[in-house]
Design an enzyme around this catalytic site. Structure first.
Site, PDB file in Angstrom:
ATOM      1  N   ASP A  40       0.830  -1.208   0.000  1.00  0.00           N
ATOM      2  CA  ASP A  40       0.000   0.000   0.000  1.00  0.00           C
ATOM      3  C   ASP A  40       0.857   1.247   0.000  1.00  0.00           C
ATOM      4  OD1 ASP A  40      -1.976  -1.783   0.161  1.00  0.00           O
ATOM      5  OD2 ASP A  40      -2.750  -1.153   2.123  1.00  0.00           O
ATOM      6  N   TYR A  43       2.112   1.970  -3.389  1.00  0.00           N
ATOM      7  CA  TYR A  43       1.009   2.440  -4.219  1.00  0.00           C
ATOM      8  C   TYR A  43       0.675   3.905  -3.879  1.00  0.00           C
ATOM      9  CZ  TYR A  43      -3.596   2.541  -6.425  1.00  0.00           C
ATOM     10  OH  TYR A  43      -4.682   2.868  -7.208  1.00  0.00           O
ATOM     11  N   ASP A  44       0.552   4.167  -2.580  1.00  0.00           N
ATOM     12  CA  ASP A  44       0.213   5.527  -2.153  1.00  0.00           C
ATOM     13  C   ASP A  44       1.269   6.526  -2.602  1.00  0.00           C
ATOM     14  OD1 ASP A  44      -1.968   4.420  -1.011  1.00  0.00           O
ATOM     15  OD2 ASP A  44      -1.191   4.481   1.053  1.00  0.00           O
ATOM     16  N   SER A  89     -32.465  -8.745 -23.419  1.00  0.00           N
ATOM     17  CA  SER A  89     -32.382  -9.647 -22.263  1.00  0.00           C
ATOM     18  C   SER A  89     -32.445 -11.083 -22.766  1.00  0.00           C
ATOM     19  CB  SER A  89     -33.475  -9.338 -21.253  1.00  0.00           C
ATOM     20  OG  SER A  89     -34.725  -9.607 -21.819  1.00  0.00           O
ATOM     21  N   LEU A  90     -32.511 -12.008 -21.849  1.00  0.00           N
ATOM     22  CA  LEU A  90     -32.436 -13.424 -22.207  1.00  0.00           C
ATOM     23  C   LEU A  90     -33.751 -14.120 -21.902  1.00  0.00           C
ATOM     24  CD1 LEU A  90     -29.000 -14.132 -20.507  1.00  0.00           C
ATOM     25  CD2 LEU A  90     -29.406 -14.192 -22.969  1.00  0.00           C
ATOM     26  N   GLU A 120     -21.977 -19.760 -18.439  1.00  0.00           N
ATOM     27  CA  GLU A 120     -21.456 -18.753 -17.506  1.00  0.00           C
ATOM     28  C   GLU A 120     -22.439 -18.570 -16.360  1.00  0.00           C
ATOM     29  OE1 GLU A 120     -21.102 -15.080 -19.703  1.00  0.00           O
ATOM     30  OE2 GLU A 120     -20.300 -16.146 -21.438  1.00  0.00           O
ATOM     31  N   LYS A 122     -25.009 -16.618 -14.190  1.00  0.00           N
ATOM     32  CA  LYS A 122     -25.875 -15.461 -14.431  1.00  0.00           C
ATOM     33  C   LYS A 122     -25.802 -14.581 -13.193  1.00  0.00           C
ATOM     34  CE  LYS A 122     -30.393 -14.016 -16.060  1.00  0.00           C
ATOM     35  NZ  LYS A 122     -30.571 -12.912 -15.121  1.00  0.00           N
ATOM     36  N   ARG A 143     -28.695  -0.377 -18.429  1.00  0.00           N
ATOM     37  CA  ARG A 143     -29.427  -1.029 -19.505  1.00  0.00           C
ATOM     38  C   ARG A 143     -30.740  -0.301 -19.789  1.00  0.00           C
ATOM     39  NH1 ARG A 143     -33.407  -4.918 -19.520  1.00  0.00           N
ATOM     40  NH2 ARG A 143     -33.582  -5.976 -21.519  1.00  0.00           N
ATOM     41  N   GLU A 180     -22.035  -6.960 -15.919  1.00  0.00           N
ATOM     42  CA  GLU A 180     -22.918  -6.800 -14.775  1.00  0.00           C
ATOM     43  C   GLU A 180     -22.187  -6.099 -13.635  1.00  0.00           C
ATOM     44  OE1 GLU A 180     -25.724  -8.219 -15.731  1.00  0.00           O
ATOM     45  OE2 GLU A 180     -26.963  -8.542 -13.950  1.00  0.00           O
ATOM     46  N   LYS A 296     -24.592 -19.937 -23.751  1.00  0.00           N
ATOM     47  CA  LYS A 296     -24.489 -19.176 -24.998  1.00  0.00           C
ATOM     48  C   LYS A 296     -23.832 -20.061 -26.050  1.00  0.00           C
ATOM     49  CE  LYS A 296     -23.704 -14.965 -22.358  1.00  0.00           C
ATOM     50  NZ  LYS A 296     -22.727 -13.957 -21.923  1.00  0.00           N
ATOM     51  N   LYS A 320     -32.518 -20.564 -14.747  1.00  0.00           N
ATOM     52  CA  LYS A 320     -32.568 -19.972 -13.410  1.00  0.00           C
ATOM     53  C   LYS A 320     -32.436 -21.025 -12.304  1.00  0.00           C
ATOM     54  CE  LYS A 320     -33.619 -15.890 -13.175  1.00  0.00           C
ATOM     55  NZ  LYS A 320     -34.703 -15.055 -13.526  1.00  0.00           N
ATOM     56  N   CYS A 438     -33.566 -13.743  35.378  1.00  0.00           N
ATOM     57  CA  CYS A 438     -34.361 -14.174  34.230  1.00  0.00           C
ATOM     58  C   CYS A 438     -33.916 -15.578  33.788  1.00  0.00           C
ATOM     59  CB  CYS A 438     -34.193 -13.180  33.087  1.00  0.00           C
ATOM     60  SG  CYS A 438     -35.001 -13.686  31.566  1.00  0.00           S
TER      61      CYS A 438
HETATM   62  S1  IVH Z   1     -25.593 -12.039 -21.812  1.00  0.00           S
HETATM   63  C1  IVH Z   1     -27.952 -10.902 -25.565  1.00  0.00           C
HETATM   64  N1  IVH Z   1     -24.416 -13.069 -19.752  1.00  0.00           N
HETATM   65  O1  IVH Z   1     -29.174 -11.255 -17.521  1.00  0.00           O
HETATM   66  C2  IVH Z   1     -27.543 -11.454 -24.262  1.00  0.00           C
HETATM   67  N2  IVH Z   1     -26.314 -11.717 -19.371  1.00  0.00           N
HETATM   68  O2  IVH Z   1     -31.943 -11.599 -18.801  1.00  0.00           O
HETATM   69  C3  IVH Z   1     -26.995 -10.428 -23.360  1.00  0.00           C
HETATM   70  N3  IVH Z   1     -26.851 -11.386 -17.006  1.00  0.00           N
HETATM   71  O3  IVH Z   1     -29.741  -8.105 -18.895  1.00  0.00           O
HETATM   72  C4  IVH Z   1     -26.848 -10.845 -21.967  1.00  0.00           C
HETATM   73  N4  IVH Z   1     -25.204 -12.580 -16.203  1.00  0.00           N
HETATM   74  O4  IVH Z   1     -28.237  -8.266 -16.838  1.00  0.00           O
HETATM   75  C5  IVH Z   1     -25.420 -12.309 -20.182  1.00  0.00           C
HETATM   76  N5  IVH Z   1     -23.207 -14.018 -17.997  1.00  0.00           N
HETATM   77  C6  IVH Z   1     -24.219 -13.257 -18.430  1.00  0.00           C
HETATM   78  C7  IVH Z   1     -25.121 -12.629 -17.555  1.00  0.00           C
HETATM   79  C8  IVH Z   1     -26.166 -11.868 -18.062  1.00  0.00           C
HETATM   80  C9  IVH Z   1     -26.250 -11.823 -15.914  1.00  0.00           C
HETATM   81  C10 IVH Z   1     -28.082 -10.553 -17.002  1.00  0.00           C
HETATM   82  C11 IVH Z   1     -27.986  -9.291 -17.772  1.00  0.00           C
HETATM   83  C12 IVH Z   1     -29.109  -9.325 -18.760  1.00  0.00           C
HETATM   84  C13 IVH Z   1     -30.021 -10.333 -18.165  1.00  0.00           C
HETATM   85  C14 IVH Z   1     -30.777 -11.038 -19.260  1.00  0.00           C
END
Ligand code: IVH
Length: 684
Positions: A40, A43-44, A89-90, A120, A122, A143, A180, A296, A320, A438
């Protein structure tokens, strides 16, 4: 030479550049790789040199300078920003069947039978998009509705694991990095703790806390919230010549981003489900919340072939996890009385499964929390379970409140012994004033007295103690030492062997140490560490019992409150009687050794937390050495901690230290710091 020309020539451009690069490198090692490479102090020193140069040459300040993470300007805060590419979103999968339908659909659309998937975690935070122009972070947006979000650039710049500048000699002209923002659980707990102490609103979960922290007008508040960012996508993949999602994740790492480490390449329905199951098992151990996994399609050409529906990519899905937060009915509120008389309201719930466990009780913390959350009996409440901690009621579902919902007030008298309940000034704690009169406090006090770090009497659990109390065989700790074999046998499930073992354990406990004895007394606010400091300072029990509040406050780490409790405890006649009784029964300890704290010890006056397993010594030995070196060893990490010593498999404490920016030493560093003190021959 004219003075102007002289000034121009003397601008230390190179040095500024070098300092910035070095600080970026150290930040990356510390915040992204979790592997600090400098002290530290070093760094400082670099930071203050850079600040000084920038102060002399303000025209040299650039937005990617590490000095510019927290800057006051907020004029653009929250103005709408239209995303260059929509942030979609997904689609969700909630069951194995949903996942196999997804797999079948994709296989049906592709020529290849066994496509690879990048799986990955979520992350349960909020998605943001970071725009880098020529490698420099220029804009950050939430977003929002996916088409447009809000400008949160100033706040996002304070997130230490986000590079202000891409680590690339040849950065793209313009790129949008997506990922995220999360608040690690340890930072969340610390934040709620602070909020509670300040009497401010607490957050229901880390996601809400992260969102609230990003929407601050004052970026210095965001900076203190210890947010983290994990990258997982870019706005337009095609530009970078990337072939796969996996390759993208590696590239994001190279550019300097943190990427969730749990990702994997998988294939086949079984492959996807296996990953989901494994990650589900690890879920509680992660430093941050996740709410599922994302599969993905790895190959980017194939992704593009499949394209998007109106809302979602066809090539990805979120699988989920079952909710860790559920709704249920609050049937009643009971009060539990703790060892020091603190009253804890406990929610009795309609039994409900949360994360695989049936929950029918949850803590409501204290009366103020109930009032702040406006929780009423009859309400539908949100119950949350995180890890192995006690489930808690995080809030209510307002829309479902019945007309006859009952407001709850903390009782004026103790539900166990009827003594007056006192609310401590400036604190949310309600306390029964009955003390050892008590029965509830008596039982808890006895449980504490016999516990491992106190008198260490094994075989004397809550059930046995309860029976002994009820049969009036034990009232005070000294009664334990007068128990007979016959009396023990009268207890349920107490047979010859267990009774004999227990009697031996009781006898063995007579030989103890002064710190253990002081701790065992259960003086409010006197934990193990304070008990040690008191013993070391006063050396004898008599000296401690006679100490004035001023004398007590002279002890390392004893403040007004602790001094008051200690003084008050020893003043009470019944406590004096119990102590005399214990000594009459033969409780004894060796004299406390006078230990000289080595001069100029690196540790003197420092607050240190030990976590994980050390290979060279036990935790207790380490504690002993540190105490001898003048340090205070504490059990929990806070902003006041100076150093966390992390052994093997250090867990949440290390995460918390990191989140709070507390120095973390590994075992080697600890041993190196101890070496000059020559403790080697000292028996711990
Ligand atoms: S990919 C087109 N990867 O989930 C796909 N999303 O319901 C773009 N999220 O709005 C998203 N972890 O906030 C992706 N490893 C991950 C994620 C992730 C969390 C969230 C993100 C997104 C939502 C989709």
């Amino acid at each position: 030479m004219t003075p102007d020309l002289f000034a121009a020539l003397s601008v230390p451009v190179d040095e500024i550049e070098k300092l910035r690069n070095e600080i970026h490198r150290l930040d990356h090692a510390y915040y992204v790789l979790d592997a600090p490479v400098a002290s530290d102090t070093h760094y400082d020193a670099l930071m203050s040199r850079l600040r000084a140069l920038e102060a002399d040459h303000p025209e040299q300040i650039t937005t990617d300078s590490p000095t510019q993470r927290v800057s006051g300007k907020a004029e653009n805060a929250f103005t709408p920003i239209v995303h260059a590419q929509a942030m979609r979103s997904l689609d969700n999968a909630f069951s194995d069947d949903d996942v196999s339908a997804f797999w079948q659909r994709i296989v049906g659309l592709l020529p290849q039978a066994q496509p690879l998937f990048c799986a990955e975690p979520k992350l349960d935070g909020l998605a943001i998009s970071l725009t880098y122009i020529k490698g420099i972070l220029t804009q950050a947006a939430t977003r929002g509705d996916g088409v447009s979000g809000e400008d949160v650039t100033n706040n996002v710049r304070t997130i230490r694991n986000i590079p202000l500048k891409l680590n690339s000699h040849n950065p793209p002209e313009r790129i949008e990095i997506r990922g995220e923002v999360v608040m690690p659980r340890s930072a969340f707990e610390a934040l709620n703790h602070r909020q509670r102490e300040l009497g401010s609103k607490t957050f229901a979960n880390p996601r809400n806390a992260a969102a609230g922290s990003l929407r601050q007008l004052d970026a210095s508040i965001t900076a203190n919230r210890h947010l983290q960012f994990f990258a997982y996508a870019v706005g337009d993949l095609s530009e970078e010549g990337l072939k796969s999602q996996w390759q993208l994740l590696q590239t994001l790492r190279v550019w300097g981003f943190a990427v969730a480490v749990e990702g994997a390449l998988v294939t086949g329905i079984e492959g996807l489900l296996d990953y989901w199951k494994k990650l589900g098992e690890q879920r509680e151990q992660l430093a941050y919340d996740i709410d599922g996994v994302v599969y993905k399609l790895d190959n980017i050409e194939q992704q593009q072939q499949l394209g998007f529906t109106a809302k979602y990519p066809r090539w990805a899905i979120a699988h989920k996890f079952p909710a860790q937060e559920v709704w249920t009915k609050l049937l009643a509120i009971d009060i539990q009385v703790g060892r020091t008389g603190a009253l804890t309201p406990v929610a009795r719930l309609e039994p409900v499964a949360v994360g695989g466990v049936i929950v029918s009780n949850a803590t409501l913390h204290n009366g103020d929390e109930i009032a702040r959350k406006d929780i009423r009996i009859g309400d539908t409440v949100v119950v949350r379970r995180a890890g192995d901690v006690i489930p808690e009621v995080v809030g209510i579902v307002e829309q479902l409140r019945p007309d006859n919902a009952l407001v709850f007030n903390m009782p004026d008298t103790c539900p166990v012994c009827d003594s007056v309940v006192i609310q401590e000034p400036d604190k949310s704690v309600h306390r029964c004033s009955g003390g050892l009169y008590c029965p509830a406090q008596k039982q808890r006090a006895l449980e504490h007295f016999v516990s491992r770090k106190a008198m260490d009497i094994s075989g004397l659990g809550g059930k046995v103690l309860e029976q002994l109390l009820q049969a009036n065989l034990v009232n005070h700790p000294d009664d334990l030492y007068r128990l007979t074999y016959q009396q023990l046998l009268s207890c349920e499930r107490m047979a010859d062997k267990s009774a004999t073992n227990l009697l031996n354990a009781i006898k063995k406990s007579k030989s103890t140490t002064l710190p253990r004895f002081i701790f065992a007394l259960g003086i409010p606010e006197v934990g193990e560490v304070t008990a040690q400091s008191l013993a070391r300072h006063f050396l004898t029990l008599d000296a401690l019992m006679q100490a004035s509040e001023e004398q007590l406050q002279a002890v390392n780490d004893v403040g007004v409150v602790v001094a008051m409790h200690v003084k008050r405890f020893f003043e009470q006649a019944h406590n004096q009687t119990v102590i005399a009784g214990l000594r009459a029964e033969g409780i004894h300890w060796a004299e406390v050794e006078v230990i000289k704290t080595p001069e100029n010890s690196l540790f003197s006056g420092k607050t240190i937390v030990l976590t994980g397993t050390l290979s060279s010594m036990s935790r207790d030995d380490a504690k002993h050495l540190l105490t001898q070196a003048g340090a205070k060893v504490s059990g929990s990490v806070s902003a006041k901690t100076d150093v966390v010593i992390a052994g093997e498999a250090a867990g949440s404490k290390e995460d918390k230290a990191r989140a709070l920016g507390v120095s973390i030493w590994n075992e080697a560093e600890f041993l190196a710091a101890l070496a000059p003190l020559n403790f080697a021959n000292d028996k711990a």
